[in-house]
Design a protein around this motif. Structure first.
Motif, PDB file in Angstrom:
ATOM      1  N   SER A 159       0.744  -1.067   0.065  1.00  0.00           N
ATOM      2  CA  SER A 159       0.040  -0.155   0.021  1.00  0.00           C
ATOM      3  C   SER A 159       0.812   1.184   0.078  1.00  0.00           C
ATOM      4  O   SER A 159       1.627   1.334   0.846  1.00  0.00           O
ATOM      5  CB  SER A 159      -0.945   0.094   1.157  1.00  0.00           C
ATOM      6  N   PRO A 160       0.475   2.143  -0.997  1.00  0.00           N
ATOM      7  CA  PRO A 160       1.445   3.456  -1.018  1.00  0.00           C
ATOM      8  C   PRO A 160       1.039   4.580   0.140  1.00  0.00           C
ATOM      9  O   PRO A 160       1.857   5.375   0.621  1.00  0.00           O
ATOM     10  CB  PRO A 160       0.882   3.924  -2.398  1.00  0.00           C
ATOM     11  N   HIS A 161      -0.273   4.585   0.649  1.00  0.00           N
ATOM     12  CA  HIS A 161      -0.571   5.561   1.337  1.00  0.00           C
ATOM     13  C   HIS A 161      -1.662   4.865   2.449  1.00  0.00           C
ATOM     14  O   HIS A 161      -2.351   3.893   2.168  1.00  0.00           O
ATOM     15  CB  HIS A 161      -0.684   6.637   1.040  1.00  0.00           C
ATOM     16  N   LEU A 162      -2.192   5.756   3.491  1.00  0.00           N
ATOM     17  CA  LEU A 162      -3.183   5.261   4.408  1.00  0.00           C
ATOM     18  C   LEU A 162      -4.608   5.085   3.550  1.00  0.00           C
ATOM     19  O   LEU A 162      -5.164   4.208   3.957  1.00  0.00           O
ATOM     20  CB  LEU A 162      -3.577   6.359   5.535  1.00  0.00           C
ATOM     21  N   LEU A 163      -4.868   6.175   2.656  1.00  0.00           N
ATOM     22  CA  LEU A 163      -6.153   6.027   1.818  1.00  0.00           C
ATOM     23  C   LEU A 163      -6.297   4.624   1.007  1.00  0.00           C
ATOM     24  O   LEU A 163      -7.432   4.138   1.252  1.00  0.00           O
ATOM     25  CB  LEU A 163      -6.164   7.125   0.848  1.00  0.00           C
ATOM     26  N   HIS A 164      -5.051   4.274   0.561  1.00  0.00           N
ATOM     27  CA  HIS A 164      -5.310   2.881  -0.027  1.00  0.00           C
ATOM     28  C   HIS A 164      -5.341   1.773   1.063  1.00  0.00           C
ATOM     29  O   HIS A 164      -6.144   0.699   0.634  1.00  0.00           O
ATOM     30  CB  HIS A 164      -3.789   2.811  -0.931  1.00  0.00           C
ATOM     31  N   LEU A 165      -5.008   1.937   1.903  1.00  0.00           N
ATOM     32  CA  LEU A 165      -4.716   0.881   2.999  1.00  0.00           C
ATOM     33  C   LEU A 165      -6.170   0.798   3.568  1.00  0.00           C
ATOM     34  O   LEU A 165      -6.863  -0.224   3.890  1.00  0.00           O
ATOM     35  CB  LEU A 165      -3.780   1.151   4.137  1.00  0.00           C
ATOM     36  N   MET A 166      -7.043   1.824   3.606  1.00  0.00           N
ATOM     37  CA  MET A 166      -8.357   1.878   4.098  1.00  0.00           C
ATOM     38  C   MET A 166      -9.182   1.281   2.841  1.00  0.00           C
ATOM     39  O   MET A 166      -9.946   0.602   3.436  1.00  0.00           O
ATOM     40  CB  MET A 166      -8.914   3.582   4.183  1.00  0.00           C
ATOM     41  N   ARG A 167      -8.916   1.643   1.719  1.00  0.00           N
ATOM     42  CA  ARG A 167      -9.569   1.144   0.772  1.00  0.00           C
ATOM     43  C   ARG A 167      -9.539  -0.564   0.586  1.00  0.00           C
ATOM     44  O   ARG A 167     -10.417  -1.344   0.424  1.00  0.00           O
ATOM     45  CB  ARG A 167      -9.070   1.408  -0.746  1.00  0.00           C
ATOM     46  N   GLU A 168      -8.431  -0.922   1.162  1.00  0.00           N
ATOM     47  CA  GLU A 168      -7.938  -2.433   1.281  1.00  0.00           C
ATOM     48  C   GLU A 168      -8.921  -3.058   2.291  1.00  0.00           C
ATOM     49  O   GLU A 168      -9.522  -4.070   2.159  1.00  0.00           O
ATOM     50  CB  GLU A 168      -6.720  -2.801   1.267  1.00  0.00           C
ATOM     51  N   ASN A 222      -2.916   6.950 -12.238  1.00  0.00           N
ATOM     52  CA  ASN A 222      -2.458   5.684 -11.730  1.00  0.00           C
ATOM     53  C   ASN A 222      -2.949   5.197 -10.457  1.00  0.00           C
ATOM     54  O   ASN A 222      -2.216   4.243  -9.771  1.00  0.00           O
ATOM     55  CB  ASN A 222      -0.742   6.358 -11.207  1.00  0.00           C
ATOM     56  N   GLY A 223      -3.997   5.389 -10.462  1.00  0.00           N
ATOM     57  CA  GLY A 223      -5.032   4.826  -9.270  1.00  0.00           C
ATOM     58  C   GLY A 223      -5.397   3.404  -9.257  1.00  0.00           C
ATOM     59  O   GLY A 223      -4.772   2.687 -10.507  1.00  0.00           O
ATOM     60  N   PRO A 224      -5.995   2.758  -8.539  1.00  0.00           N
ATOM     61  CA  PRO A 224      -6.438   1.384  -8.848  1.00  0.00           C
ATOM     62  C   PRO A 224      -7.125   1.337 -10.128  1.00  0.00           C
ATOM     63  O   PRO A 224      -7.865   2.085 -10.601  1.00  0.00           O
ATOM     64  CB  PRO A 224      -7.557   1.102  -7.610  1.00  0.00           C
ATOM     65  N   SER A 225      -7.047   0.094 -10.612  1.00  0.00           N
ATOM     66  CA  SER A 225      -7.224  -0.237 -12.256  1.00  0.00           C
ATOM     67  C   SER A 225      -9.064  -0.445 -11.978  1.00  0.00           C
ATOM     68  O   SER A 225      -9.740  -0.734 -13.119  1.00  0.00           O
ATOM     69  CB  SER A 225      -6.657  -1.276 -12.946  1.00  0.00           C
ATOM     70  N   ASP A 226      -9.648  -0.976 -10.918  1.00  0.00           N
ATOM     71  CA  ASP A 226     -11.189  -1.290 -10.870  1.00  0.00           C
ATOM     72  C   ASP A 226     -11.698   0.081 -10.320  1.00  0.00           C
ATOM     73  O   ASP A 226     -11.155   0.972  -9.910  1.00  0.00           O
ATOM     74  CB  ASP A 226     -11.360  -2.364 -10.077  1.00  0.00           C
ATOM     75  N   PHE A 227     -13.075  -0.124 -10.165  1.00  0.00           N
ATOM     76  CA  PHE A 227     -13.791   1.049  -9.509  1.00  0.00           C
ATOM     77  C   PHE A 227     -14.781   0.433  -8.477  1.00  0.00           C
ATOM     78  O   PHE A 227     -16.142   0.522  -8.496  1.00  0.00           O
ATOM     79  CB  PHE A 227     -14.999   1.645 -10.508  1.00  0.00           C
ATOM     80  N   ARG A 228     -14.324  -0.237  -7.467  1.00  0.00           N
ATOM     81  CA  ARG A 228     -14.782  -1.115  -6.583  1.00  0.00           C
ATOM     82  C   ARG A 228     -15.708  -0.150  -5.430  1.00  0.00           C
ATOM     83  O   ARG A 228     -16.869  -0.316  -5.208  1.00  0.00           O
ATOM     84  CB  ARG A 228     -14.105  -2.021  -5.738  1.00  0.00           C
ATOM     85  N   ILE A 229     -15.247   1.105  -5.179  1.00  0.00           N
ATOM     86  CA  ILE A 229     -15.716   1.763  -3.949  1.00  0.00           C
ATOM     87  C   ILE A 229     -16.623   2.596  -4.887  1.00  0.00           C
ATOM     88  O   ILE A 229     -17.807   2.901  -4.432  1.00  0.00           O
ATOM     89  CB  ILE A 229     -14.681   2.792  -3.469  1.00  0.00           C
ATOM     90  N   THR A 230     -16.311   3.091  -6.257  1.00  0.00           N
ATOM     91  CA  THR A 230     -17.528   3.964  -7.010  1.00  0.00           C
ATOM     92  C   THR A 230     -18.739   2.862  -7.071  1.00  0.00           C
ATOM     93  O   THR A 230     -19.861   3.410  -7.301  1.00  0.00           O
ATOM     94  CB  THR A 230     -16.765   4.227  -8.324  1.00  0.00           C
ATOM     95  N   SER A 231     -18.355   1.735  -7.431  1.00  0.00           N
ATOM     96  CA  SER A 231     -19.550   0.531  -7.816  1.00  0.00           C
ATOM     97  C   SER A 231     -20.425   0.728  -6.529  1.00  0.00           C
ATOM     98  O   SER A 231     -21.357   0.519  -6.560  1.00  0.00           O
ATOM     99  CB  SER A 231     -18.898  -0.642  -8.408  1.00  0.00           C
ATOM    100  N   PHE A 232     -19.772   0.518  -5.224  1.00  0.00           N
ATOM    101  CA  PHE A 232     -20.524   0.522  -4.193  1.00  0.00           C
ATOM    102  C   PHE A 232     -21.547   1.781  -3.818  1.00  0.00           C
ATOM    103  O   PHE A 232     -22.634   1.544  -3.657  1.00  0.00           O
ATOM    104  CB  PHE A 232     -19.686   0.146  -2.912  1.00  0.00           C
ATOM    105  N   ILE A 233     -20.946   2.691  -4.209  1.00  0.00           N
ATOM    106  CA  ILE A 233     -21.584   4.160  -3.977  1.00  0.00           C
ATOM    107  C   ILE A 233     -22.709   4.121  -4.901  1.00  0.00           C
ATOM    108  O   ILE A 233     -23.962   4.246  -4.379  1.00  0.00           O
ATOM    109  CB  ILE A 233     -20.753   5.194  -4.087  1.00  0.00           C
ATOM    110  N   CYS A 234     -22.684   3.756  -6.162  1.00  0.00           N
ATOM    111  CA  CYS A 234     -23.957   3.691  -7.121  1.00  0.00           C
ATOM    112  C   CYS A 234     -24.919   2.503  -6.685  1.00  0.00           C
ATOM    113  O   CYS A 234     -25.983   2.689  -6.915  1.00  0.00           O
ATOM    114  CB  CYS A 234     -23.012   3.259  -8.607  1.00  0.00           C
ATOM    115  N   LEU A 235     -24.440   1.558  -6.174  1.00  0.00           N
ATOM    116  CA  LEU A 235     -25.319   0.404  -5.667  1.00  0.00           C
ATOM    117  C   LEU A 235     -26.198   1.003  -4.770  1.00  0.00           C
ATOM    118  O   LEU A 235     -27.415   0.947  -4.760  1.00  0.00           O
ATOM    119  CB  LEU A 235     -24.260  -0.640  -5.104  1.00  0.00           C
TER     120      LEU A 235
END
Length: 491
Positions: free
Chosen positions: A270-279, A373-386
Motif C-alpha cells: 500500500s502506498p498510503h493510508l487512503l489505499h490501506l483504508m480501501r483495502e 495511476n490509481g486502482p484499475s477497478d472501480f469497486r468503491i465507486t460501484s458500491f456508491i452507485c449500488l
C-alpha cells in the motif's frame, strides 16, 4: 493559362501560408519540421525507468463538481507537500515540533537519529508525488516536512488506538488536548487524497519507536483503520467447542500466521493510508462474473426474454417484488449476493455506518480510483452507485436500518437519502460489479407471480393482527361451508 495559372497561384498562396507559419514558429522558438514531427511519433517510447506517482492530486474536473465541494482540501492540518505552508493550517503546524520532541523522548533516541530514518527515504518519498507539484524544492526542507508530518500522523494513530505516551506535564500534553478536541476534523483530513504521506515513511518511524517488537507499530496502524472504517461486520459469538477444536488441530496458530502474512503484504504494497483504508473496505468481488463477455451475453439474453434490462431497483421496489434484505457476514463492500427461492428472494448487503466522515471518505476513494495511476477497478465507486440505486427516499433508509444493514449516525433518514443521491452524481460503476446479483434480480422480477405473491403476503401477514384476522376469516368460511354441507346432506 486557365487551370495551369490557377494551380500556380494556389501553390504560391500555400507557400506563403507555410512561410508565415514557419516565421511564427521561429519567433516562438518552437521549430518542428515535418520530418521531425513524423519521427517523434514513430520513435515514441514509454520511459519505463520513470516511476509513476502514487500520491496524486484529485483530477481537476472533480473540483468543479458540487458534490466534491469541501471534500478535497484539508480543513485543519496539512500532510505532505500539496497544501504545505498555507496560512490556514498554521495552528496545527505549530503542534508538530512538540509532538516530534515527544516521540523522540519516548523512543529514547536523539532527534538526529529519528530524523535520519525518515531522511533515508527521501528519493522514495519524492517519487510518490506528482512531478512539478512539490512546493518544497530543497531536499533538506522536504525531509524536515516529511519528518514532522510523519511524527504527527504516527502520534495521532497512537491516540486513536488508545496508546498513551507518558511524559511530564508541559507543551506536549497541550498538543494532545488540542488533538483530542479536534479529533474527527484531523481524522477527516488524514484520509483526503491530496493529504497523504508515503506509508513506508510511517512504518519505518513506527519500527524505530518500537525496536523490540517491530511489528507492533504496524499492528497499531491496522487497528487504527479497523476502528475508524465504515464497515460494521456482523460477528457471531465465538463457540467454545469450535475454538477448542481449532486449537487442538493447530488451526488457531495457522489463522494467526495467515493474518500476519496478510498484514505484512498490505503494509508492504500500500502506498498510503487512503489505499490501506480501501483495502479494508473491499475484497475481490465474491459473487461477480469475471468474464465481461459472459455478462454482456447473459444481459442480452435476459433483455430478449423480458424486453427490459434494469439495474438495481430501490429497496421499496425490491420489497414489493418479494425481495428481503439481510446483512452479510464479512462486511466487505464487494460481498453482495442475491438468492431466489422462487416465491421470494434475499439480497445480502454488507452492513456499514454513515456519519459526517462518510461523504469526504467515499468521495476521496472514488477520486483515487479516477486518478491516472490509481486502482484499475472501480469497486468503491460501484458500491456508491449500488447504494444510491437502492436508496431513493427516507423509507428505503428506514428499511435498511431495520435490517441492521445501515447504521445512521448522520441525522434523519431523509438526510442520508439525500447524501447518497448527491455523491453518486456523475459516477459510473464498473459494469462487472455485482453483475451476478443484478442478473438474478432481473430474472426474479420478470415473473409477475412473485409480485402478486409478495403483495398478498404483505396485505395479510404484515402484522400479527392482520394474520389473526385472516385466519379468523378462513375459520368462519370453513364453518359456514361445513354448516351448509350438513344442512344440505343431513345424516
Amino acid at each position: 493559362m486557365g487551370p495551369k495559372g490557377m494551380t500556380t497561384v494556389g501553390a504560391t498562396e500555400d507557400n506563403r501560408r507555410v512561410e508565415i507559419l514557419r516565421t511564427k514558429s521561429q519567433e516562438s522558438s518552437v521549430i518542428i519540421t515535418d520530418d521531425e514531427w513524423w519521427i517523434s511519433i514513430e520513435n515514441y517510447n514509454v520511459d519505463k525507468t520513470k516511476k509513476k506517482p502514487q500520491i496524486e492530486r484529485a483530477p481537476s474536473h472533480l473540483r468543479k463538481r458540487k458534490s466534491y465541494e469541501g471534500c478535497i482540501d484539508p480543513s485543519v492540518v496539512s500532510i505532505g507537500p500539496y497544501h504545505h505552508g498555507k496560512s490556514e493550517f498554521e495552528a496545527f503546524e505549530k503542534l508538530k515540533i512538540p509532538i516530534a520532541h515527544k516521540l523522540c523522548r519516548f523512543s529514547r533516541t536523539s532527534v538526529e537519529q529519528l530524523y535520519k530514518v525518515v531522511a533515508d527515504l527521501n528519493k522514495i518519498a519524492c517519487e510518490c508525488y506528482e512531478e512539478g507539484s512539490i512546493k518544497v524544492d530543497d531536499d533538506e526542507l522536504f525531509n524536515r516536512m516529511m519528518f514532522l508530518d510523519a511524527c504527527f500522523v504516527v502520534h495521532f494513530v497512537l491516540i486513536g488506538v488508545g496508546f498513551v505516551i507518558q511524559v511530564e506535564v508541559g507543551e506536549e500534553n497541550e498538543a494532545d488536548a488540542r488533538l483530542e478536541k479536534s479529533f474527527y476534523l484531523v481524522l477527516r483530513d488524514l484520509f483526503l487524497l491530496e493529504n497523504q504521506i508515503p506509508l513506508p515513511v510511517l512504518t519505518v518511524l513506527m519500527k524505530s519507536m518500537f525496536p523490540e517488537t517491530p511489528s507492533r507499530g504496524e499492528r497499531y496502524i491496522m487497528e487504527f483503520l479497523e476502528l475508524y472504517t465504515m464497515v460494521s461486520p456482523k460477528r457471531s459469538s465465538p463457540n467454545p467447542m469450535k475454538k477448542f477444536l481449532a486449537q487442538m488441530m493447530g488451526r488457531s496458530k495457522r489463522d494467526q500466521d495467515e493474518k500476519k502474512q496478510k498484514l505484512e503484504k498490505a503494509l508492504s504494497t500500500s502506498p498510503h493510508l487512503l489505499h490501506l483504508m480501501r483495502e479494508q473496505l473491499i475484497q475481490p468481488f465474491v459473487h461477480e462474473i469475471k468474464n465481461l463477455v459472459t455478462f454482456i451475453e447473459e444481459s442480452k439474453s435476459n433483455f430478449r426474454e423480458s424486453n427490459i434490462q434494469e439495474s438495481f431497483r430501490s429497496v421499496t421496489d425490491l420489497k414489493s417484488a418479494g425481495i428481503y434484505f439481510k446483512p452479510s457476514q464479512s462486511g466487505s463492500f464487494t460481498d453482495v449476493e442475491f438468492i431466489s427461492y422462487h416465491i421470494f428472494g434475499t439480497l445480502t448487503i454488507p452492513p456499514f455506518k454513515v456519519d459526517h466522515l462518510t461523504r469526504p471518505l467515499l468521495l476521496n476513494l472514488a477520486a483515487y480510483e479516477m486518478c491516472p495511476n490509481g486502482p484499475s477497478d472501480f469497486r468503491i465507486t460501484s458500491f456508491i452507485c449500488l447504494i444510491d440505486s437502492l436508496i431513493d427516499y427516507a423509507d428505503d433508509v428506514k428499511e435498511l436500518r431495520k435490517k441492521r444493514i445501515l447504521i445512521n449516525k448522520l441525522g434523519s433518514d431523509e438526510q442520508l437519502a439525500q447524501l447518497f443521491n448527491n455523491i453518486a452524481n456523475d459516477l459510473e460503476p464498473d459494469p462487472r460489479a455485482y453483475a451476478d446479483a443484478r442478473l438474478k434480480i432481473d430474472k426474479h422480477c420478470k415473473y409477475k407471480g412473485h409480485i402478486w405473491m409478495a403483495e398478498w403476503i404483505h396485505k395479510y401477514f404484515r402484522s400479527p393482527w392482520a394474520l389473526l384476522a385472516f385466519l379468523g376469516a378462513i375459520l368462519v368460511l370453513a364453518l359456514t361451508m361445513a354448516q351448509t354441507y350438513f344442512t344440505a346432506y343431513p345424516r
